[in-house]
Design a protein around this motif. Structure first.
Motif, PDB file in Angstrom:
ATOM      1  N   LEU A   1       1.834  -9.058   2.635  1.00  0.00           N
ATOM      2  CA  LEU A   1       1.134  -7.780   2.710  1.00  0.00           C
ATOM      3  C   LEU A   1       2.038  -6.783   3.412  1.00  0.00           C
ATOM      4  O   LEU A   1       2.447  -7.005   4.549  1.00  0.00           O
ATOM      5  N   HIS A   2       2.371  -5.711   2.700  1.00  0.00           N
ATOM      6  CA  HIS A   2       3.148  -4.627   3.303  1.00  0.00           C
ATOM      7  C   HIS A   2       2.239  -3.417   3.453  1.00  0.00           C
ATOM      8  O   HIS A   2       1.930  -2.728   2.480  1.00  0.00           O
ATOM      9  N   CYS A   3       1.787  -3.177   4.664  1.00  0.00           N
ATOM     10  CA  CYS A   3       0.949  -2.010   4.974  1.00  0.00           C
ATOM     11  C   CYS A   3       1.878  -0.819   5.182  1.00  0.00           C
ATOM     12  O   CYS A   3       2.495  -0.667   6.250  1.00  0.00           O
ATOM     13  N   ASN A   4       1.965   0.011   4.174  1.00  0.00           N
ATOM     14  CA  ASN A   4       2.960   1.070   4.181  1.00  0.00           C
ATOM     15  C   ASN A   4       2.356   2.477   4.147  1.00  0.00           C
ATOM     16  O   ASN A   4       2.966   3.424   4.629  1.00  0.00           O
ATOM     17  N   ALA A   5       1.164   2.627   3.577  1.00  0.00           N
ATOM     18  CA  ALA A   5       0.590   3.962   3.404  1.00  0.00           C
ATOM     19  C   ALA A   5       0.446   4.673   4.754  1.00  0.00           C
ATOM     20  O   ALA A   5       0.079   4.059   5.762  1.00  0.00           O
ATOM     21  N   GLY A   6       0.747   5.969   4.771  1.00  0.00           N
ATOM     22  CA  GLY A   6       0.630   6.732   6.003  1.00  0.00           C
ATOM     23  C   GLY A   6       0.730   8.210   5.740  1.00  0.00           C
ATOM     24  O   GLY A   6       1.033   8.653   4.629  1.00  0.00           O
ATOM     25  N   SER A   7       0.448   8.992   6.761  1.00  0.00           N
ATOM     26  CA  SER A   7       0.577  10.447   6.671  1.00  0.00           C
ATOM     27  C   SER A   7       1.243  10.961   7.935  1.00  0.00           C
ATOM     28  O   SER A   7       1.495  10.202   8.873  1.00  0.00           O
ATOM     29  N   TYR A   8       1.494  12.251   7.963  1.00  0.00           N
ATOM     30  CA  TYR A   8       2.337  12.828   9.012  1.00  0.00           C
ATOM     31  C   TYR A   8       1.748  14.143   9.529  1.00  0.00           C
ATOM     32  O   TYR A   8       1.242  14.955   8.751  1.00  0.00           O
TER      33      TYR A   8
ATOM     34  N   ASP B   1      16.920   2.289   1.187  1.00  0.00           N
ATOM     35  CA  ASP B   1      17.523   1.703   2.378  1.00  0.00           C
ATOM     36  C   ASP B   1      16.493   0.902   3.166  1.00  0.00           C
ATOM     37  O   ASP B   1      16.779  -0.183   3.689  1.00  0.00           O
ATOM     38  N   VAL B   2      15.286   1.441   3.257  1.00  0.00           N
ATOM     39  CA  VAL B   2      14.204   0.758   3.975  1.00  0.00           C
ATOM     40  C   VAL B   2      13.778  -0.486   3.201  1.00  0.00           C
ATOM     41  O   VAL B   2      13.551  -1.556   3.783  1.00  0.00           O
ATOM     42  N   ALA B   3      13.684  -0.364   1.883  1.00  0.00           N
ATOM     43  CA  ALA B   3      13.289  -1.504   1.056  1.00  0.00           C
ATOM     44  C   ALA B   3      14.268  -2.666   1.204  1.00  0.00           C
ATOM     45  O   ALA B   3      13.856  -3.840   1.259  1.00  0.00           O
ATOM     46  N   GLU B   4      15.557  -2.378   1.267  1.00  0.00           N
ATOM     47  CA  GLU B   4      16.559  -3.430   1.445  1.00  0.00           C
ATOM     48  C   GLU B   4      16.364  -4.145   2.775  1.00  0.00           C
ATOM     49  O   GLU B   4      16.518  -5.372   2.866  1.00  0.00           O
TER      50      GLU B   4
ATOM     51  N   VAL C   1       4.430  -4.094   8.506  1.00  0.00           N
ATOM     52  CA  VAL C   1       3.828  -2.771   8.626  1.00  0.00           C
ATOM     53  C   VAL C   1       4.940  -1.733   8.755  1.00  0.00           C
ATOM     54  O   VAL C   1       5.890  -1.917   9.526  1.00  0.00           O
ATOM     55  N   THR C   2       4.813  -0.659   7.999  1.00  0.00           N
ATOM     56  CA  THR C   2       5.744   0.457   8.162  1.00  0.00           C
ATOM     57  C   THR C   2       5.359   1.229   9.412  1.00  0.00           C
ATOM     58  O   THR C   2       4.300   1.859   9.466  1.00  0.00           O
ATOM     59  N   CYS C   3       6.207   1.141  10.413  1.00  0.00           N
ATOM     60  CA  CYS C   3       6.024   1.898  11.646  1.00  0.00           C
ATOM     61  C   CYS C   3       6.987   3.087  11.595  1.00  0.00           C
ATOM     62  O   CYS C   3       7.120   3.750  10.571  1.00  0.00           O
ATOM     63  N   SER C   4       7.665   3.384  12.668  1.00  0.00           N
ATOM     64  CA  SER C   4       8.607   4.498  12.735  1.00  0.00           C
ATOM     65  C   SER C   4       9.385   4.407  14.031  1.00  0.00           C
ATOM     66  O   SER C   4       8.900   3.845  15.023  1.00  0.00           O
ATOM     67  N   VAL C   5      10.577   4.985  14.020  1.00  0.00           N
ATOM     68  CA  VAL C   5      11.299   5.119  15.282  1.00  0.00           C
ATOM     69  C   VAL C   5      10.474   5.939  16.273  1.00  0.00           C
ATOM     70  O   VAL C   5      10.606   5.790  17.487  1.00  0.00           O
ATOM     71  N   ALA C   6       9.553   6.772  15.745  1.00  0.00           N
ATOM     72  CA  ALA C   6       8.674   7.565  16.614  1.00  0.00           C
ATOM     73  C   ALA C   6       7.700   6.691  17.398  1.00  0.00           C
ATOM     74  O   ALA C   6       7.065   7.181  18.344  1.00  0.00           O
ATOM     75  N   GLY C   7       7.583   5.423  17.023  1.00  0.00           N
ATOM     76  CA  GLY C   7       6.754   4.501  17.778  1.00  0.00           C
ATOM     77  C   GLY C   7       7.493   3.800  18.892  1.00  0.00           C
ATOM     78  O   GLY C   7       6.976   2.840  19.476  1.00  0.00           O
ATOM     79  N   HIS C   8       8.698   4.303  19.224  1.00  0.00           N
ATOM     80  CA  HIS C   8       9.527   3.653  20.239  1.00  0.00           C
ATOM     81  C   HIS C   8       9.984   4.582  21.354  1.00  0.00           C
ATOM     82  O   HIS C   8      10.568   4.115  22.322  1.00  0.00           O
TER      83      HIS C   8
ATOM     84  N   THR D   1       0.840  -1.196   0.000  1.00  0.00           N
ATOM     85  CA  THR D   1       0.000   0.000   0.000  1.00  0.00           C
ATOM     86  C   THR D   1       0.880   1.252   0.000  1.00  0.00           C
ATOM     87  O   THR D   1       2.025   1.220   0.451  1.00  0.00           O
ATOM     88  N   GLY D   2       0.318   2.332  -0.522  1.00  0.00           N
ATOM     89  CA  GLY D   2       1.121   3.541  -0.681  1.00  0.00           C
ATOM     90  C   GLY D   2       2.264   3.306  -1.641  1.00  0.00           C
ATOM     91  O   GLY D   2       3.378   3.800  -1.452  1.00  0.00           O
ATOM     92  N   ALA D   3       1.976   2.549  -2.720  1.00  0.00           N
ATOM     93  CA  ALA D   3       3.041   2.029  -3.586  1.00  0.00           C
ATOM     94  C   ALA D   3       3.479   2.988  -4.686  1.00  0.00           C
ATOM     95  O   ALA D   3       4.414   2.677  -5.423  1.00  0.00           O
ATOM     96  N   ALA D   4       2.823   4.123  -4.818  1.00  0.00           N
ATOM     97  CA  ALA D   4       3.139   5.016  -5.935  1.00  0.00           C
ATOM     98  C   ALA D   4       4.319   5.942  -5.666  1.00  0.00           C
ATOM     99  O   ALA D   4       4.763   6.658  -6.566  1.00  0.00           O
ATOM    100  N   SER D   5       4.856   5.917  -4.452  1.00  0.00           N
ATOM    101  CA  SER D   5       5.976   6.807  -4.137  1.00  0.00           C
ATOM    102  C   SER D   5       6.699   6.313  -2.892  1.00  0.00           C
ATOM    103  O   SER D   5       6.219   5.418  -2.191  1.00  0.00           O
ATOM    104  N   GLY D   6       7.856   6.900  -2.622  1.00  0.00           N
ATOM    105  CA  GLY D   6       8.566   6.697  -1.362  1.00  0.00           C
ATOM    106  C   GLY D   6       8.904   5.252  -1.050  1.00  0.00           C
ATOM    107  O   GLY D   6       9.334   4.482  -1.914  1.00  0.00           O
ATOM    108  N   ILE D   7       8.714   4.879   0.216  1.00  0.00           N
ATOM    109  CA  ILE D   7       9.048   3.537   0.674  1.00  0.00           C
ATOM    110  C   ILE D   7       8.243   2.491  -0.087  1.00  0.00           C
ATOM    111  O   ILE D   7       8.758   1.431  -0.455  1.00  0.00           O
ATOM    112  N   GLY D   8       6.977   2.780  -0.348  1.00  0.00           N
ATOM    113  CA  GLY D   8       6.140   1.815  -1.057  1.00  0.00           C
ATOM    114  C   GLY D   8       6.644   1.509  -2.447  1.00  0.00           C
ATOM    115  O   GLY D   8       6.672   0.353  -2.873  1.00  0.00           O
TER     116      GLY D   8
END
Length: 243
Positions: A85-92, A213-216, A137-144, A13-20
């Motif tokens: 399933l990679h749940c990646n879409a998100g906003s900030y 880097d995240v994809a790797e 799931v794409t989380c974040s260091v902000a979740g820690h 998800t969120g596959a049209a740009s960025g990490i996705g």
């Protein structure tokens, strides 16, 4: 060339740009067929043409309840199964809580939390029935840690950390691996409001990582033996010194 994910069916998800997008490219290179889910139909059409027959467009607006609910059934109609399933879409939302709006908060929580849980809820019976699958799931260091400069965003990612790690314990009995990737600042659409000069300086200073880097890291997680789960990988810019 090794194709460790040959013939796997992945949904991003969120596959049209960025990490996705970077993850979609990495999965295709590893041999998977990739269903690229995004609300941007025009971008998906261009990307799937560029990436070839292994890339499949799935136009889904995760903020539309009906569109979100249709995603997994529509993918299964196209592919017959879902292995990843990679749940990646998100906003900030960053900055002071008092400076945002209830509407912006609702939008971010619906995308960062509710849509993720709904997508996983939809795919779980399929993976349980097949007794195999991977959910990342794409989380974040902000979740820690308590990220005081972005408490709304951080709150959404703490919720995802709790959800993923609780779900992981439920799904292990079904041979379904559940994990999260927790990046620090990534050059992506979430930084679109940064001035170009600030972005350049942060890159040069080693304060940002690239989507690739995240994809790797995600590819590493997915290609471990089935008896191994990388439950959470925190990936940071080397000069990120806030945590």
């Amino acid at each position: 060339m090794s194709k460790p994910l040959q013939d796997k069916i992945a949904v991003v998800t969120g596959a049209a740009s960025g990490i996705g997008l970077a993850t979609s490219r990495a999965l295709l290179e590893a041999g998977a067929r990739v269903v690229m889910a995004d609300r941007n139909a025009e971008a998906l059409a261009a990307l799937t043409t560029e990436l070839g027959e292994g890339a499949i467009a799935q136009v889904t607006d995760l903020l539309d309840a009906q569109s979100c609910a249709r995603m997994v059934p529509e993918v299964l109609e196209k592919t017959g199964r879902i292995d990843i399933l990679h749940c990646n879409a998100g906003s900030y939302i960053g900055g002071e809580l008092a400076d945002t709006t209830p509407e912006a908060i609702d939008r971010m929580l619906n995308l960062n939390v509710n849509a993720v849980i709904k997508n996983v809820h939809a795919v779980a019976p399929h993976m349980i029935g097949r007794r195999t699958g991977d959910i990342i799931v794409t989380c974040s260091v902000a979740g820690h840690f308590p990220t005081y400069w972005e408490p709304v965003y951080s709150g959404s990612k703490w919720a995802i950390t709790s959800f993923v790690q609780g779900l992981r314990r439920q799904m292990v009995q079904h041979n379904v691996r559940v994990a999260q990737i927790s990046p620090g600042p990534v050059v992506s659409a979430l930084l679109d409001d940064w001035p170009a000069e600030n972005l350049r300086k942060a890159r040069e200073a080693g304060g940002l990582i690239e989507p690739e880097d995240v994809a790797e890291a995600i590819l590493f997680m997915l290609t471990r033996r089935r008896s191994v789960t990388i439950r959470d990988m925190i990936i940071l810019p080397s000069n990120f010194d806030r945590v």
